[in-house]
Design a protein around this motif. Structure first.
Motif, PDB file in Angstrom:
ATOM      1  N   LEU A 120       3.723   6.227  -5.549  1.00 11.06           N
ATOM      2  CA  LEU A 120       3.736   6.458  -6.996  1.00 11.06           C
ATOM      3  C   LEU A 120       2.626   7.391  -7.446  1.00 11.06           C
ATOM      4  O   LEU A 120       2.582   7.770  -8.622  1.00 11.06           O
ATOM      5  CB  LEU A 120       3.597   5.122  -7.737  1.00 11.06           C
ATOM      6  N   LEU A 121       1.734   7.781  -6.542  1.00  8.54           N
ATOM      7  CA  LEU A 121       0.557   8.567  -6.892  1.00  8.54           C
ATOM      8  C   LEU A 121       0.649   9.986  -6.346  1.00  8.54           C
ATOM      9  O   LEU A 121       1.386  10.240  -5.385  1.00  8.54           O
ATOM     10  CB  LEU A 121      -0.703   7.889  -6.344  1.00  8.54           C
ATOM     11  N   PRO A 122      -0.115  10.917  -6.919  1.00  7.89           N
ATOM     12  CA  PRO A 122      -0.216  12.260  -6.329  1.00  7.89           C
ATOM     13  C   PRO A 122      -0.818  12.187  -4.932  1.00  7.89           C
ATOM     14  O   PRO A 122      -1.412  11.168  -4.539  1.00  7.89           O
ATOM     15  CB  PRO A 122      -1.142  12.999  -7.301  1.00  7.89           C
TER      16      PRO A 122
ATOM     17  N   ALA B 137       0.828  -1.208   0.000  1.00  9.70           N
ATOM     18  CA  ALA B 137       0.000   0.000   0.000  1.00  9.70           C
ATOM     19  C   ALA B 137       0.863   1.260   0.000  1.00  9.70           C
ATOM     20  O   ALA B 137       0.594   2.219  -0.741  1.00  9.70           O
ATOM     21  CB  ALA B 137      -0.927  -0.012   1.205  1.00  9.70           C
ATOM     22  N   LEU B 138       1.917   1.269   0.810  1.00  6.92           N
ATOM     23  CA  LEU B 138       2.813   2.426   0.845  1.00  6.92           C
ATOM     24  C   LEU B 138       3.561   2.583  -0.475  1.00  6.92           C
ATOM     25  O   LEU B 138       3.775   3.708  -0.956  1.00  6.92           O
ATOM     26  CB  LEU B 138       3.807   2.282   2.000  1.00  6.92           C
TER      27      LEU B 138
ATOM     28  N   VAL C 282      -5.820   5.854  -1.270  1.00  5.01           N
ATOM     29  CA  VAL C 282      -5.325   4.468  -1.297  1.00  5.01           C
ATOM     30  C   VAL C 282      -5.000   3.997   0.118  1.00  5.01           C
ATOM     31  O   VAL C 282      -5.368   2.883   0.518  1.00  5.01           O
ATOM     32  CB  VAL C 282      -4.072   4.352  -2.197  1.00  5.01           C
ATOM     33  N   LEU C 283      -4.326   4.830   0.894  1.00  3.65           N
ATOM     34  CA  LEU C 283      -3.951   4.441   2.250  1.00  3.65           C
ATOM     35  C   LEU C 283      -5.182   4.301   3.151  1.00  3.65           C
ATOM     36  O   LEU C 283      -5.237   3.406   4.004  1.00  3.65           O
ATOM     37  CB  LEU C 283      -2.981   5.469   2.831  1.00  3.65           C
TER      38      LEU C 283
END
Length: 279
Positions: A198-200, A192-193, A207-208
């Protein structure tokens, strides 16, 4: 005198067997020893001495619970719920529904493991109360409740693994239990981290948050620390999580729903699998 329900009879028998088990006894002693160590070692790291109060000990115990409780619940659960073929034939030849047998065994195991955890929490609690008073006791009890919930979750997963291994060698089920523990406790958070990095910032935060709600270990960690420390538990991340869930009640509802599903769905899947198993 009314006869006891078959489920309670199975649970009582499983409780007796689990309490007599060397593995349960070792878990109880190890958990008690580590709980006492956590209670007495917190100030050492900051150059002080003496026993921590309930609030500090509760926050420190969370990680111990997250590491040890899922592992022991999975391993002890699989050892009990995946009998070899001879034992399985004898067990399921009884005039009791397979569902009742499985749920009774789960109840007995749950009682035994929670009692072992209560020994550790109780020993630490007595020492803390005698040295530091009752400040932070509610948070300490919250961690104990979280430990019991985590036990129920991973016993359900153990039941599903055991139902797929009935009548076969338990080695595969035990290996899968270790894999499940590693994925839930270690690998899931790393993945998850890694994805979030990789994302804004906006999508990464979502996501987290979703990862917290999906993984029972993260859900218990988040619920426990928010209950002990409030919005200060994770700093800005706590505020983002509370905004996403529309406040503390929304967070409690979503975390509770996630854990309820983890407690029930694997157990129901194990029952369905057991019905189809030819013993």
């Amino acid at each position: 005198m009314t006869a006891a329900h078959p489920l309670l009879l199975v649970a009582r028998q499983e409780l007796v067997l689990a309490v007599r088990s060397r593995w349960t006894q070792i878990f109880a002693l190890v958990f008690a020893g580590l709980s006492l160590a956590v209670a007495s070692s917190g100030y050492v790291l900051s150059g002080g001495h003496g026993v921590q109060d309930f609030a500090r000990t509760a926050a420190s115990l969370v990680q111990l619970v997250l590491l040890l409780v899922p592992l022991t619940s999975l391993l002890i659960g699989v050892l009990s719920l995946a009998p070899d073929r001879g034992a399985a034939e004898l067990l399921f030849s009884q005039p009791i529904a397979r569902r009742t047998i499985l749920l009774g065994k789960l109840l007995g195991l749950f009682e035994a493991l929670v009692a072992a955890q209560a020994l550790g929490f109780g020993a630490a609690g007595v020492v803390i109360f005698s040295q530091s008073g009752d400040e932070g006791l509610v948070g300490f009890l919250l961690v104990f409740a979280s430990s019991a919930i985590l036990t129920a979750v991973f016993l359900g997963i153990a039941a599903l693994l055991g139902a797929t291994a009935i009548g076969r060698r338990r080695t595969r089920a035990l290996a899968l239990a270790l894999v499940a523990w590693f994925v839930a406790v270690v690998l899931f958070d790393v993945a998850a981290l890694g994805l979030a990095s990789l994302l804004p910032s906006g999508p990464a935060s979502r996501v987290l948050i979703v990862a917290v709600l999906v993984n029972p270990v993260d859900a218990v960690r988040t619920a426990s620390l928010l209950g002990i420390e409030g919005a200060a538990a994770f700093g800005a991340a706590s505020l983002a999580f509370l905004r996403f869930t529309k406040g503390p009640w929304g967070a409690a509802t979503l975390l509770g729903l996630s854990l309820f599903l983890w407690m029930t769905v694997p157990a129901l899947a194990a029952i369905a699998r057991l019905r189809k198993t030819d013993v």
